[in-house]
Design a protein around this motif. Structure first.
Motif, short mmCIF file in Angstrom:
data_model
loop_
_atom_site.label_atom_id
_atom_site.label_comp_id
_atom_site.label_asym_id
_atom_site.label_seq_id
_atom_site.Cartn_x
_atom_site.Cartn_y
_atom_site.Cartn_z
N ASN A 29 0.84 -1.19 0.00
CA ASN A 29 0.00 0.00 0.00
C ASN A 29 0.88 1.24 0.00
O ASN A 29 1.89 1.30 0.68
N MET A 30 0.49 2.25 -0.78
CA MET A 30 1.30 3.46 -0.87
C MET A 30 1.48 4.15 0.47
O MET A 30 2.52 4.76 0.73
N ASN A 31 0.49 4.07 1.34
CA ASN A 31 0.62 4.65 2.67
C ASN A 31 1.76 4.00 3.44
O ASN A 31 2.51 4.64 4.17
N ASN A 32 1.90 2.67 3.26
CA ASN A 32 3.01 1.93 3.86
C ASN A 32 4.33 2.49 3.37
O ASN A 32 5.26 2.73 4.14
N ILE A 33 4.43 2.68 2.06
CA ILE A 33 5.70 3.10 1.46
C ILE A 33 6.04 4.53 1.86
O ILE A 33 7.20 4.83 2.21
N GLU A 34 5.08 5.42 1.82
CA GLU A 34 5.35 6.81 2.17
C GLU A 34 5.80 6.97 3.61
O GLU A 34 6.65 7.79 3.92
N LYS A 35 5.23 6.16 4.51
CA LYS A 35 5.57 6.26 5.92
C LYS A 35 6.92 5.64 6.23
O LYS A 35 7.64 6.12 7.11
N ASP A 36 7.27 4.58 5.52
CA ASP A 36 8.47 3.80 5.86
C ASP A 36 9.38 3.59 4.65
O ASP A 36 9.92 2.51 4.46
N GLU A 37 9.56 4.64 3.84
CA GLU A 37 10.37 4.45 2.64
C GLU A 37 11.81 4.04 2.96
O GLU A 37 12.47 3.36 2.17
N TRP A 38 12.29 4.41 4.14
CA TRP A 38 13.65 4.02 4.52
C TRP A 38 13.80 2.50 4.53
O TRP A 38 14.91 1.99 4.30
N GLU A 42 16.70 0.16 2.73
CA GLU A 42 17.50 -0.83 3.45
C GLU A 42 17.35 -2.21 2.83
O GLU A 42 18.33 -2.97 2.74
N ILE A 43 16.15 -2.56 2.39
CA ILE A 43 15.95 -3.86 1.73
C ILE A 43 16.78 -3.92 0.45
O ILE A 43 17.46 -4.92 0.18
N LEU A 297 -6.60 -9.92 9.68
CA LEU A 297 -7.49 -10.68 8.79
C LEU A 297 -7.27 -10.30 7.34
O LEU A 297 -7.33 -11.16 6.44
N ALA A 298 -7.00 -9.02 7.08
CA ALA A 298 -6.71 -8.60 5.71
C ALA A 298 -5.43 -9.23 5.20
O ALA A 298 -5.31 -9.58 4.01
N MET A 299 -4.45 -9.41 6.08
CA MET A 299 -3.19 -10.04 5.68
C MET A 299 -3.35 -11.52 5.40
O MET A 299 -2.92 -12.03 4.36
N VAL A 300 -3.99 -12.24 6.33
CA VAL A 300 -4.04 -13.69 6.19
C VAL A 300 -5.12 -14.16 5.23
O VAL A 300 -5.01 -15.24 4.65
N ASN A 301 -6.17 -13.37 5.05
CA ASN A 301 -7.28 -13.77 4.18
C ASN A 301 -7.23 -13.15 2.79
O ASN A 301 -7.66 -13.77 1.82
N GLU A 302 -6.71 -11.92 2.70
CA GLU A 302 -6.78 -11.19 1.44
C GLU A 302 -5.41 -10.93 0.82
O GLU A 302 -5.32 -10.37 -0.29
N GLY A 303 -4.34 -11.32 1.51
CA GLY A 303 -3.01 -11.13 0.95
C GLY A 303 -2.46 -9.73 1.08
O GLY A 303 -1.48 -9.38 0.41
N LYS A 304 -3.07 -8.89 1.93
CA LYS A 304 -2.51 -7.55 2.16
C LYS A 304 -1.10 -7.70 2.72
O LYS A 304 -0.84 -8.53 3.59
N GLN A 305 -0.17 -6.86 2.23
CA GLN A 305 1.22 -6.98 2.63
C GLN A 305 1.62 -5.86 3.59
O GLN A 305 1.18 -4.72 3.45
N SER A 306 2.45 -6.20 4.55
CA SER A 306 3.02 -5.23 5.47
C SER A 306 4.49 -5.03 5.13
O SER A 306 5.27 -5.99 5.09
N LEU A 307 4.88 -3.78 4.89
CA LEU A 307 6.28 -3.49 4.60
C LEU A 307 7.16 -3.79 5.81
O LEU A 307 8.31 -4.22 5.66
N ILE A 313 11.55 -10.08 6.92
CA ILE A 313 11.81 -11.28 6.13
C ILE A 313 13.07 -11.10 5.28
O ILE A 313 13.91 -12.00 5.18
N ALA A 314 13.23 -9.91 4.69
CA ALA A 314 14.44 -9.64 3.90
C ALA A 314 15.69 -9.72 4.77
O ALA A 314 16.71 -10.28 4.36
N LYS A 315 15.62 -9.17 5.97
CA LYS A 315 16.78 -9.20 6.86
C LYS A 315 17.10 -10.64 7.27
O LYS A 315 18.28 -11.02 7.36
N SER A 316 16.08 -11.44 7.52
CA SER A 316 16.31 -12.84 7.91
C SER A 316 16.90 -13.63 6.75
O SER A 316 17.77 -14.50 6.95
N MET A 317 16.45 -13.35 5.53
CA MET A 317 16.95 -14.06 4.36
C MET A 317 18.42 -13.76 4.09
O MET A 317 19.14 -14.60 3.53
#
Length: 334
Positions: A29-38, A42-43, A297-307, A313-317
């Motif tokens: 979601n663009m709101n996710n990106i605008e808030k946490d573009e840093w 880093e990723i 519920l939006a994440m597990v049922n609808e595939g909404k992604q959290s940055l 996950i990127a850091k763990s990989m």
């Protein structure tokens, strides 16, 4: 999302940070990106191994693997200690400083259990022997170390003392969640999901166990890790009681182990308001997500992604996978 998969034809592409950001706009979601573009920067830098500003060959493959891992994530819900003693019994949150009511978590947790497409649901229970070291009523059974500022004759419930053997700092709690008693049972209104698992912690009489992952000395049961590994889980949603004690410790241990951890704020209650707020800050600073049941519920049922979770996950990989050993956690506590 399938268009994000790496192919051999991508090897010669100049996959710059700008292209990386454009691709991430399809994921988040663009709101996710605008808030946490840093986090995006880093990723990208994690994947840009040679630091030339372009992802290519192995680096581009890592990026593609990350996007596929996000798409195919497995989810677990860990419900911490929603037991009678913390709601209506000897250590009821209503009687603690924050005056919160533990029963308030039952409804929203039930909503998650009944409506969320989780790959595994785990319930934890404090499960203490009668002579457990954390009980104020058992203070007479053990000697205090000279380092203890609170002396035995002056100690009261909720004081912190230092025991001599084993040498450890311990809050003195009222006796609670004694194994096989009413107080240790899960609350009668809590929905128990089919095919769920229950983990009983705190059974060592000489060691507290706040976290569902480990005893407080980072030893003991590996049961939760084994369950998550068996089901391929990389995202863990944590809720329950108490926010600033056992929920907090579970989240921090999970983050140290490399899991993407989210705490479900409206499904938790704490002992004190200041400690609860400090817990949220600490979890966020260590890479965790503070979320709510609707977004879960939006994440597990609808595939909404959290940055935030994708960042973890990127850091763990891209890190050396030695953190599963308890001794490594002890050496890297922040």
């Amino acid at each position: 999302m399938d268009s994000l998969r790496y192919t051999k034809s991508d090897e010669g592409a100049n996959f710059t940070y700008e292209k990386f950001c454009a691709t991430c706009k399809l994921l988040f979601n663009m709101n996710n990106i605008e808030k946490d573009e840093w986090r995006l920067r880093e990723i990208f830098d994690l994947f840009d191994l040679d630091k030339d500003g372009v992802l290519k060959e192995r680096e581009l493959k890592m990026f593609s693997d990350w996007t596929q891992k996000i798409k195919k994530s497995k989810y677990a819900l860990v419900i911490v200690d929603v037991q009678n003693d913390f709601i209506d019994g000897s250590l009821s949150l209503r009687t603690c400083e924050g005056k919160q009511d533990g029963v308030d978590v039952v409804g929203p947790i039930n909503h998650l259990v009944q409506n969320g497409c989780f790959d595994k649901i785990i319930y934890s229970l404090d499960w203490h022997p009668e002579d457990h070291i954390s009980f104020y009523e058992n203070l007479h059974l053990r000697e205090l170390h000279p380092d203890s500022k609170v002396k035995k004759k002056d100690a009261k419930p909720f004081d912190t003392v230092i025991f001599a053997d084993p040498y450890l700092e311990q809050i003195l709690w009222p006796k609670h969640c004694v194994m096989n008693t009413w107080g240790a049972k899960l609350h009668e209104d809590l929905v128990i999901a089919p095919d769920s698992v229950q983990i009983r912690k705190g059974q060592n009489p000489n060691m507290e166990a706040y976290s569902v992952f480990f005893d407080n000395n980072f030893k003991g049961s590996m049961e939760l890790q084994e369950i998550l590994k068996k089901h391929g889980v990389d995202r863990v949603f944590v809720c329950g009681l108490a926010y600033d004690i056992c929920v907090k410790s579970t989240c921090l241990d999970g983050l140290r182990l490399g899991y993407a951890i989210a705490i479900v704020d409206d499904c938790c209650r704490g002992v004190t308001a200041p400690d609860t707020e400090a817990t949220k800050k600490l979890i966020y600073e260590n890479g965790g997500l503070i979320t709510n049941s609707n977004d879960v519920l939006a994440m597990v049922n609808e595939g909404k992604q959290s940055l935030v979770l994708a960042h973890k996950i990127a850091k763990s990989m891209t890190s050396i996978d030695t953190c599963e050993k308890p001794e490594n956690i002890l050496n890297n506590i922040s």
